[in-house]
Motif scaffolding. Structure first.
Motif, PDB file in Angstrom:
ATOM      1  N   THR A 207      12.583  -0.089 -26.693  1.00  0.00           N
ATOM      2  CA  THR A 207      11.474   0.094 -25.763  1.00  0.00           C
ATOM      3  C   THR A 207      11.972   0.181 -24.321  1.00  0.00           C
ATOM      4  N   ARG A 208      11.146   0.833 -23.522  1.00  0.00           N
ATOM      5  CA  ARG A 208      11.404   0.917 -22.084  1.00  0.00           C
ATOM      6  C   ARG A 208      10.294   0.160 -21.371  1.00  0.00           C
ATOM      7  N   GLY A 209      10.444  -1.159 -21.366  1.00  0.00           N
ATOM      8  CA  GLY A 209       9.424  -1.992 -20.763  1.00  0.00           C
ATOM      9  C   GLY A 209       9.984  -2.785 -19.609  1.00  0.00           C
ATOM     10  N   TRP A 210       9.609  -4.061 -19.561  1.00  0.00           N
ATOM     11  CA  TRP A 210      10.074  -4.950 -18.495  1.00  0.00           C
ATOM     12  C   TRP A 210      11.598  -4.987 -18.470  1.00  0.00           C
ATOM     13  N   ALA A 211      12.198  -5.075 -19.643  1.00  0.00           N
ATOM     14  CA  ALA A 211      13.649  -4.955 -19.777  1.00  0.00           C
ATOM     15  C   ALA A 211      13.942  -3.618 -20.432  1.00  0.00           C
ATOM     16  N   ALA A 212      14.398  -2.659 -19.646  1.00  0.00           N
ATOM     17  CA  ALA A 212      14.572  -1.292 -20.137  1.00  0.00           C
ATOM     18  C   ALA A 212      15.666  -1.217 -21.194  1.00  0.00           C
ATOM     19  N   GLY A 213      15.425  -0.405 -22.230  1.00  0.00           N
ATOM     20  CA  GLY A 213      16.425  -0.208 -23.275  1.00  0.00           C
ATOM     21  C   GLY A 213      16.572  -1.367 -24.227  1.00  0.00           C
ATOM     22  N   ARG A 214      15.540  -2.195 -24.342  1.00  0.00           N
ATOM     23  CA  ARG A 214      15.592  -3.371 -25.224  1.00  0.00           C
ATOM     24  C   ARG A 214      15.548  -2.936 -26.684  1.00  0.00           C
ATOM     25  N   GLN A 215      16.498  -3.419 -27.462  1.00  0.00           N
ATOM     26  CA  GLN A 215      16.565  -3.102 -28.888  1.00  0.00           C
ATOM     27  C   GLN A 215      16.213  -4.334 -29.715  1.00  0.00           C
ATOM     28  N   LEU A 216      15.296  -4.162 -30.645  1.00  0.00           N
ATOM     29  CA  LEU A 216      14.880  -5.253 -31.516  1.00  0.00           C
ATOM     30  C   LEU A 216      14.961  -4.759 -32.956  1.00  0.00           C
ATOM     31  N   TYR A 217      15.688  -5.476 -33.786  1.00  0.00           N
ATOM     32  CA  TYR A 217      15.870  -5.125 -35.194  1.00  0.00           C
ATOM     33  C   TYR A 217      15.148  -6.156 -36.058  1.00  0.00           C
ATOM     34  N   PHE A 218      14.748  -5.739 -37.257  1.00  0.00           N
ATOM     35  CA  PHE A 218      13.999  -6.658 -38.108  1.00  0.00           C
ATOM     36  C   PHE A 218      14.243  -6.360 -39.580  1.00  0.00           C
ATOM     37  N   ALA A 219      13.970  -7.381 -40.386  1.00  0.00           N
ATOM     38  CA  ALA A 219      14.004  -7.254 -41.849  1.00  0.00           C
ATOM     39  C   ALA A 219      12.761  -7.940 -42.386  1.00  0.00           C
ATOM     40  N   ILE A 220      12.000  -7.232 -43.217  1.00  0.00           N
ATOM     41  CA  ILE A 220      10.749  -7.750 -43.780  1.00  0.00           C
ATOM     42  C   ILE A 220      10.906  -7.860 -45.292  1.00  0.00           C
ATOM     43  N   GLN A 221      10.677  -9.052 -45.827  1.00  0.00           N
ATOM     44  CA  GLN A 221      10.792  -9.285 -47.265  1.00  0.00           C
ATOM     45  C   GLN A 221       9.446  -9.751 -47.805  1.00  0.00           C
ATOM     46  N   PHE A 222       9.062  -9.227 -48.954  1.00  0.00           N
ATOM     47  CA  PHE A 222       7.766  -9.520 -49.555  1.00  0.00           C
ATOM     48  C   PHE A 222       7.943 -10.334 -50.837  1.00  0.00           C
ATOM     49  N   SER A 223       6.963 -11.188 -51.101  1.00  0.00           N
ATOM     50  CA  SER A 223       7.030 -12.023 -52.299  1.00  0.00           C
ATOM     51  C   SER A 223       6.638 -11.257 -53.559  1.00  0.00           C
ATOM     52  N   HIS A 224       6.003 -10.102 -53.404  1.00  0.00           N
ATOM     53  CA  HIS A 224       5.644  -9.235 -54.529  1.00  0.00           C
ATOM     54  C   HIS A 224       6.173  -7.834 -54.261  1.00  0.00           C
ATOM     55  N   PRO A 225       6.496  -7.074 -55.288  1.00  0.00           N
ATOM     56  CA  PRO A 225       7.048  -5.739 -55.075  1.00  0.00           C
ATOM     57  C   PRO A 225       5.993  -4.745 -54.595  1.00  0.00           C
ATOM     58  N   LEU A 226       6.443  -3.822 -53.784  1.00  0.00           N
ATOM     59  CA  LEU A 226       5.592  -2.720 -53.340  1.00  0.00           C
ATOM     60  C   LEU A 226       5.200  -1.859 -54.534  1.00  0.00           C
ATOM     61  N   THR A 227       3.938  -1.452 -54.555  1.00  0.00           N
ATOM     62  CA  THR A 227       3.484  -0.490 -55.564  1.00  0.00           C
ATOM     63  C   THR A 227       3.263   0.892 -54.953  1.00  0.00           C
ATOM     64  N   VAL A 228       2.840   0.904 -53.693  1.00  0.00           N
ATOM     65  CA  VAL A 228       2.627   2.165 -52.975  1.00  0.00           C
ATOM     66  C   VAL A 228       3.052   1.952 -51.531  1.00  0.00           C
ATOM     67  N   ARG A 229       3.736   2.952 -50.979  1.00  0.00           N
ATOM     68  CA  ARG A 229       4.089   2.901 -49.563  1.00  0.00           C
ATOM     69  C   ARG A 229       3.781   4.247 -48.927  1.00  0.00           C
ATOM     70  N   SER A 230       3.400   4.177 -47.674  1.00  0.00           N
ATOM     71  CA  SER A 230       3.172   5.395 -46.908  1.00  0.00           C
ATOM     72  C   SER A 230       3.646   5.140 -45.493  1.00  0.00           C
ATOM     73  N   LEU A 231       4.755   5.787 -45.126  1.00  0.00           N
ATOM     74  CA  LEU A 231       5.336   5.621 -43.800  1.00  0.00           C
ATOM     75  C   LEU A 231       5.067   6.879 -42.989  1.00  0.00           C
ATOM     76  N   ARG A 232       4.555   6.709 -41.791  1.00  0.00           N
ATOM     77  CA  ARG A 232       4.187   7.866 -40.969  1.00  0.00           C
ATOM     78  C   ARG A 232       4.697   7.716 -39.543  1.00  0.00           C
ATOM     79  N   ASN A 233       5.011   8.878 -38.963  1.00  0.00           N
ATOM     80  CA  ASN A 233       5.234   8.951 -37.530  1.00  0.00           C
ATOM     81  C   ASN A 233       4.001   9.617 -36.927  1.00  0.00           C
ATOM     82  N   MET A 234       3.259   8.898 -36.114  1.00  0.00           N
ATOM     83  CA  MET A 234       1.980   9.380 -35.593  1.00  0.00           C
ATOM     84  C   MET A 234       2.128  10.113 -34.262  1.00  0.00           C
ATOM     85  N   GLU A 235       3.358  10.454 -33.895  1.00  0.00           N
ATOM     86  CA  GLU A 235       3.551  11.218 -32.659  1.00  0.00           C
ATOM     87  C   GLU A 235       2.826  12.562 -32.735  1.00  0.00           C
ATOM     88  N   ARG A 236       2.367  13.003 -31.585  1.00  0.00           N
ATOM     89  CA  ARG A 236       1.742  14.316 -31.482  1.00  0.00           C
ATOM     90  C   ARG A 236       2.577  15.220 -30.581  1.00  0.00           C
TER      91      ARG A 236
END
Length: 772
Positions: A207-236
């Motif tokens: 992001t280019r916010g209060w601290a420009a060029g801030r990088q944040l990484y993450f890992a998300i783990q679920f207790s149940h398996p995914l059955t359906v996923r839909s990933l979108r980029n909503m840019e126009r």
């Protein structure tokens, strides 16, 4: 409550008494909603003491010019929740963060958050405070529109969610990487979502916010398996999209990149109606975030909640308080808010991202960031030297030094978060934090390295007009804005360098900086009795109006009425410039007693909590009530503190009169409630005020105990009739740090009438650089 909820689910989520917190414990006395209304800007979500993850609800995310009321993401007045994100500031006057927003739902997928005033217009949901509950390390709420009960807890680097869905409902989660506190259209520079397997998703956002060029990484783990996923980029209107990758549609993609990413994740109908989600963050990499997940093995939510509660009870247990219920709640909440920052910012393997935006390795210390130093050097850091283990405070100091060594400018942090500099506010106030720690005898950091970092910051000419300050002895207003404030703040910082250098035997450095510490005199106009800005030709700027305040004016977030008393290291010098003890007393009386039109400061959102010209909602005023001690009238300090506490703090959501500023407002109350305050960090002295607690026991980092008693304390008995330390009358109106750390007992005898003789003699008064 929905008729479709599993029997007793909501009662389990919101039950009283708490599962994890014993009702007599320190944590049970905390009300995390204090400061979430008004301009306190605190958040109610789940975190650990100084934790890297601050998992909390966001009620509104607005364009940054409208965002001030939502600096923490949450505002008590709101009645709908946008989602739950994992990074927040507590009480900041500017903001950023709100990373990795999750929102549970069932039914129709809505890709936009919708509008607070239009229910069901998006994935946000209404809620009621009657179905909301929070305590240190835990938050719970019923999302009435989404028919989901949410519980949150956290370890240091991992946030844990538990969602309970209506019976037979499909468990779904919206993951929105577009959402950001203090938002604007181009803030997201890039982001990524990657499905690693059917229970693990990783990603990043820059992001280019209060601290420009801030990088944040993450890992998300679920207790149940995914059955359906839909990933979108909503840019126009993306001009170049590259070539098509594998998969025929958004639902088939295992990875998506862009500036406006969102994911709809489905898990079917869980057999127990529950879904748990872990989110680990990292400033280094997705692999680092995955490794951080190991901090929270298993899926025992109640056990993790209990661990968070235990961590808070251990931290808050540094002070055992006996007081009237409201004052006890206010003080423990203040201590809680004092332990949210500086926050941990390194992976489990010791790697972190520094001010050069490169990855570094911590060795022998834990790297912390989120340093709101213009605020917190005053009371927060001195408080933490009394209530936190020595190693924690050493970690702060070593983090500051490591940041200076990695800084492209070679200077200590000014206002830093997630390792990056924001250049917010003025001064080089990492210096007094380090000096105060050294003067108090903290070990575990290299004093030579520290002093080198301090002088490098104090002599870096391009910063804040320092080249002029070093040449002229003041900052000239025609060459640098906010010059009067900068001059006096630099002078105080210089004094702390001199103190540390003197103790280290560096006589030449000490002499140079003691001389610089007197530069505050060069901006004080003895004719008007006010601090004023000079031009480079030596003349004070005209015309002069002591009430005038504007961004970029002579002062930083204040007026002459608020800044003219800022030479905390040399109040004897101030007394002489004003014309004696009585003159100082009269001048401070004028500050408090002035009849001020409320519109005078209305344009300055940071000037709040007004009592006359005294502005308790902003830091330059915080030491002013204690100045009477330096003029031989501590009884006036006692009366003013009574006035300040009664008007500026309470136990409602609007119970802070201004931004908590990463714990400074709260640290002021914590110290004042105990009965003393560090007017000049680095002096090793605390100026005595009056206590607001019947009894307090400080369980000190060295294993000793310092007890404070207030005999006869009541609403009427606001004055100190006498003080004893370890059974002997105390003539001085201050405590030395070593008197506290030696352990013992301080006893106040309270009275309805002031003792005007105690503390009158100059020998009883606190330290100043020049003689009384």
């Amino acid at each position: 409550m929905s008729k479709y909820l599993p029997a007793g689910a909501l009662a389990l989520v919101l039950a009283l008494p708490a599962i994890a917190i014993a009702q007599t414990s320190p944590a049970a006395a905390v009300d995390v909603f204090i400061g979430t209304g008004g301009d306190g800007h605190t958040f109610p979500g789940a975190t650990r003491p100084f934790g890297m993850v601050q998992l909390s609800p966001d009620t509104q995310v607005r364009p940054f010019r409208q965002s001030y009321p939502w600096a923490s993401g949450y505002r008590y007045d709101d009645d709908s929740i946008l989602g739950f994100s994992h990074t927040h500031f507590s009480g900041s006057g500017h903001s950023d963060l709100g990373d990795v927003l999750l929102m549970p739902y069932s039914g129709e997928t809505k890709w936009e958050p919708g509008y607070p005033e239009r229910p069901f217009s998006g994935y946000r949901s209404r809620f009621s405070h009657k179905e909301e509950r929070a305590e240190p390390g835990y938050y719970a709420v019923r999302l009435s529109d989404n028919e989901v009960d949410v519980e949150l807890t956290a370890s240091e680097r991992v946030g844990l969610h538990r969602y309970r869905y209506a019976k037979g409902a499909e468990a779904k989660v919206m993951l929105d990487l577009r959402s950001s506190i203090y938002d604007y259209a181009a803030k997201n520079l890039w982001s990524r979502l990657r499905v690693r397997d059917n229970t693990l998703i990783t990603g990043m956002r820059e992001t280019r916010g209060w601290a420009a060029g801030r990088q944040l990484y993450f890992a998300i783990q679920f207790s149940h398996p995914l059955t359906v996923r839909s990933l979108r980029n909503m840019e126009r209107d993306v001009e170049y999209k590259g070539f098509a990758g594998p998969g025929s549609g958004p639902g088939d993609k295992a990875q998506v990149e862009g500036k406006a990413l969102v994911g709809a994740l489905e898990f079917g109908v869980p057999s127990d109606g529950q879904l748990q989600v872990k989110v680990a963050i990292s400033g280094v990499s997705e692999e680092g975030a995955i490794a951080n997940l190991a901090e929270m093995p298993g899926w025992d939510f109640d056990a993790e909640r209990a661990k968070a509660s235990a961590a808070w009870n251990e931290a808050l247990g540094a002070v055992a308080i006996e007081a009237a219920p409201e004052m006890r709640k206010m003080t423990y909440t203040a201590l809680y808010h004092s332990m949210l920052a500086p926050s941990l910012y390194m992976d489990r393997d010791g790697r972190y991202r520094g001010p050069d935006n490169e990855v570094h390795q911590a060795s022998g210390f834990r790297y912390h960031s989120t340093f709101s130093l213009w605020d917190t050097y005053r009371a927060l850091h001195p408080l933490l030297t009394l209530i936190q283990p020595e190693q924690r405070n050493v970690d702060f100091v070593r983090s500051l030094i490591a940041s200076q060594q990695a800084s492209p400018y070679g200077i200590l942090p000014v206002w830093q978060f997630h390792g990056l500099e924001t250049w917010c506010m003025i001064g080089y106030h990492a210096v007094p934090v380090i000096a105060d720690a050294y003067m108090k005898g903290l070990k575990g950091f290299d004093a030579e390295e520290a002093l080198k970092a301090m002088t490098a910051s104090a002599e870096y000419g391009p910063y804040g007009g320092l080249q002029y300050y070093m040449k002229l002895g003041y900052v000239p207003i025609d060459l640098e804005p906010e010059a009067a404030s900068k001059t006096v703040e630099y002078a105080f910082d210089d004094w702390t360098i001199a103190r540390m250098a003197e103790k280290m035997g560096k006589k030449d450095i000490a002499a140079r900086y003691y001389k610089r510490a007197q530069n505050y005199r060069n901006s004080f106009d003895v004719k008007t009795g006010f601090l004023r800005a000079r031009k480079s030709d030596g003349q004070f700027r005209e015309p002069f109006n002591p009430v005038l305040s504007n961004f970029g004016s002579d002062y930083t977030e204040g007026s002459a009425w608020q800044y003219s008393w800022y030479m905390p290291h040399d109040n004897a010098g101030l007394i002489k410039m004003l014309g004696g003890d009585r003159a100082l007393q009269d001048k401070i009386d004028q500050v408090f007693d002035a009849k001020v039109d409320e519109n005078v400061y209305a344009h300055m959102e940071d000037i709040s909590g007004l009592i006359g010209h005294y502005a308790h909602g902003n830091e330059p005023s915080h030491h002013v009530a204690y100045l009477y001690n330096y003029a031989g009238a501590p009884w006036k300090t006692q009366a003013r503190l009574t006035q300040v506490v009664a008007s500026q703090y309470d136990t409602t959501p609007a119970g802070l009169s201004g931004n908590d500023d990463l714990g400074q407002m709260s640290a002021w109350l914590a110290f004042t409630a105990l009965g003393f305050y560090p007017v000049a960090p680095g002096s090793n002295e605390y100026v005595i005020g009056r206590p607001f607690l019947d009894k307090a026991e400080l369980n000190l980092p060295n294993g000793k105990r310092f007890t404070i008693r207030a005999l006869g304390l009541s609403k009427e008995n606001i004055y100190v009739a006498g003080v004893t330390l370890n059974g002997k009358p105390l003539a001085q109106t201050f405590l030395r740090h070593d008197q506290i750390t030696a352990g013992g007992e301080l006893v106040f005898t309270m009275s309805a009438q002031p003792n005007k003789d105690w503390g009158k003699a100059t020998s009883a008064r606190p330290y100043t650089q020049t003689a009384y």
